[in-house]
Design an enzyme around this catalytic site. Structure first.
Site, short mmCIF file in Angstrom:
data_model
loop_
_atom_site.label_atom_id
_atom_site.label_comp_id
_atom_site.label_asym_id
_atom_site.label_seq_id
_atom_site.Cartn_x
_atom_site.Cartn_y
_atom_site.Cartn_z
N ASN A 159 0.47 -1.38 0.49
CA ASN A 159 0.07 0.11 -0.54
C ASN A 159 1.40 1.19 0.21
O ASN A 159 1.26 1.31 1.33
CB ASN A 159 -1.30 -0.30 1.68
CG ASN A 159 -1.81 0.81 1.04
OD1 ASN A 159 -2.25 1.91 0.41
ND2 ASN A 159 -2.67 0.82 2.17
N ARG B 181 -2.52 -2.33 -3.11
CA ARG B 181 -3.90 -1.32 -3.38
C ARG B 181 -3.92 -0.41 -4.63
O ARG B 181 -2.57 0.71 -4.53
CB ARG B 181 -3.83 -0.23 -1.32
CG ARG B 181 -4.94 -0.03 -1.67
CD ARG B 181 -5.20 0.98 -0.44
NE ARG B 181 -6.06 1.41 -0.03
CZ ARG B 181 -6.27 2.30 1.07
NH1 ARG B 181 -5.28 2.69 1.93
NH2 ARG B 181 -7.70 3.22 0.69
N HIS C 282 -12.36 4.11 -0.62
CA HIS C 282 -11.88 3.22 1.40
C HIS C 282 -13.00 1.26 1.12
O HIS C 282 -13.21 1.30 1.94
CB HIS C 282 -13.23 3.60 2.16
CG HIS C 282 -12.22 5.07 2.95
ND1 HIS C 282 -12.77 5.91 3.10
CD2 HIS C 282 -10.82 4.92 2.86
CE1 HIS C 282 -12.08 6.42 3.71
NE2 HIS C 282 -10.65 5.66 2.83
N ARG D 215 -8.34 17.46 4.72
CA ARG D 215 -8.92 17.21 3.66
C ARG D 215 -10.64 17.69 4.32
O ARG D 215 -11.11 17.88 4.98
CB ARG D 215 -9.67 15.62 2.45
CG ARG D 215 -8.70 15.84 2.08
CD ARG D 215 -7.93 14.50 1.41
NE ARG D 215 -7.36 13.56 2.02
CZ ARG D 215 -7.62 11.92 1.87
NH1 ARG D 215 -8.85 11.71 0.51
NH2 ARG D 215 -6.99 11.22 3.22
N GLU E 104 -7.52 -4.48 5.52
CA GLU E 104 -6.88 -3.37 3.82
C GLU E 104 -6.46 -4.81 3.47
O GLU E 104 -6.13 -5.20 2.51
CB GLU E 104 -6.94 -2.30 3.61
CG GLU E 104 -8.43 -1.04 3.73
CD GLU E 104 -7.40 -0.19 4.35
OE1 GLU E 104 -6.54 0.60 4.99
OE2 GLU E 104 -8.74 1.22 3.65
#
Ligand code: AMP
Length: 394
Positions: A9, A90, A178, A238, A376
């Site tokens: 990732n 990923r 996600h 963000r 993940e």
């Protein structure tokens, strides 16, 4: 010789990696290298043996290639006779084309590179990870596992903006992200509460990046994230949902251009910008500064509003799940989100919530509330094995 699956990732300044048995998917270890550059930090937790953590030289952690070599050397020490059978990556953006994971050949790589403008802060780094892994394991299949793929079954209305239709057809639409986390958590929910997992579920992935997803029968029907990873909930740096008129104002009256807006929106907004304290929830939550208190209030409000919106999109709510760093650990945040939500069928059990229990709702709660840690890396390993097995059969 142990055949292994490596998951990568690769972010803008970090590389997360994990190693699994290719046969059983048992985990051999996982770790990350953060702050890639002259003073990168390595942390590695093998399944057996002591954890490792130290600072790296530029040669060891200066860029993705160096970091991957260091990660592998670290893994190899903990895993004698390492034989990497496949690498799962990923990949943040799969665009309109990819609704499931893909073996990365030249055509797929070119398609992923063409999507870089849609995710400029993630996709180039994801692909740097692919190039580094290809160079180090020329014989191992590289598999792309997408954050967007889980959301590709949405209705038109769930993914559209009110822009001219030709723009939707060109790809200016809501993608949702996600997805690897949502796939993992909804799979766990099916194990924990099979009677509920087939119903109307909202999963709140609240980490440094944050979004929420409405699922029906385990499939995504709506996401708070849209065309980019900026939309929806406020995040660490963000802003989340924003009136595009504010951006026009910044450009026409304040001299912002694409580069300075990108820096503002990806790095200087969110918890960090609003609180002036930190992008890290723990620090914001612990701070007594009035701006930090305001930032917490805004974060909570956005989650509650989106919860109501997703429940409306689903036609009701059968379960709410909290996951990722904040969702898994902040009892205060979960309580603030759930208070007064009896109208939606949610009644929290305060003691279970404080204890970070798996089920944190009261027995009287019509819609149970769960805390399910995401993983993940485990999902990437599962998908990688599926693609490798399928490619062997074909
Ligand atoms: P993630 O992106 O999933 O790693 O989540 C990172 C976010 O989780 C950061 O804002 C952290 O402050 C927050 N977080 C991590 N651990 C805790 C904790 N024990 N309590 C509250 N927040 C936490």
């Amino acid at each position: 010789m142990t055949k292994s699956l490596l998951t990568l990732n690769a972010g803008s300044s970090s590389l997360k990696f994990a190693l699994f048995s290719a046969e059983t998917l048992a985990e051999h270890g996982r770790g990350e290298i953060e702050h890639l550059g002259a003073q990168a930090r390595l942390a590695f937790r093998p399944a057996q043996g002591p954890a490792i953590a130290h600072t790296l030289s530029a040669e060891e952690g200066g860029d993705h290639h160096a970091a991957l070599k260091t990660a592998l050397a670290t893994i190899a020490k903990a895993t004698p006779h390492l034989d990497v059978a496949a690498v799962g990556h990923r990949i943040v953006h799969g665009g309109m084309q990819f609704s499931k994971p893909a073996l990365i050949d030249e055509t797929v790589y070119a398609a992923l590179a063409a999507l870089e403008p849609l995710a400029p802060l993630h996709q180039p780094h994801n692909l740097a990870g692919v190039r580094a892994a290809r160079a180090l394991f020329p014989g191992a299949p590289q598999i792309a596992c997408f954050d967007t793929a889980f959301h590709r079954g949405h209705d038109f209305a769930a993914d559209a903006y009110g822009l001219p239709r030709a723009m939707y057809d060109e790809g200016l639409r809501r993608y949702g992200f996600h997805g690897l986390s949502y796939e993992y958590v909804s799979g766990r929910l099916r194990e924990i509460a099979p009677e509920i997992a087939g119903g109307r579920v909202v999963i709140a992935h609240l980490g440094n990046g944050a979004s929420m997803c409405g699922l029906r029968d385990g499939r995504s029907v709506a996401s708070t994230m849209g065309f980019s990873t900026l939309d929806g909930l406020m995040m660490g740096t963000r802003p989340g949902q924003l009136d595009p008129g504010a951006l026009l104002y910044l450009m026409s009256a304040k001299g912002y251009d694409a580069a300075s807006l990108t820096d503002l929106l990806y790095h200087r907004c969110g918890l960090a910008g609003l609180s002036g304290v930190s992008n890290d929830w723990r620090e914001v939550e612990a701070s007594a500064s009035p701006r930090a208190v305001d930032a917490v209030a805004y974060f909570v409000r956005r989650i509650r509003v989106e919860l109501g919106g997703l429940a409306a999109a689903l036609g009701g709510l059968d379960a709410l799940v909290f996951t990722a760093g904040i969702g898994e650990h902040s009892a205060n945040l979960r309580a603030a989100v759930c208070i007064g939500m009896e109208w939606l069928g949610i009644v929290l059990d305060a003691a279970a919530n404080r204890a970070n229990a798996q089920r944190i709702s009261a027995p009287t709660s019509r819609a149970p509330v769960f805390v399910i840690p995401t993983d993940e890396e485990a999902r990437i390993a599962e998908l990688t094995r599926e693609v490798v097995d399928a490619s062997r059969r074909s």
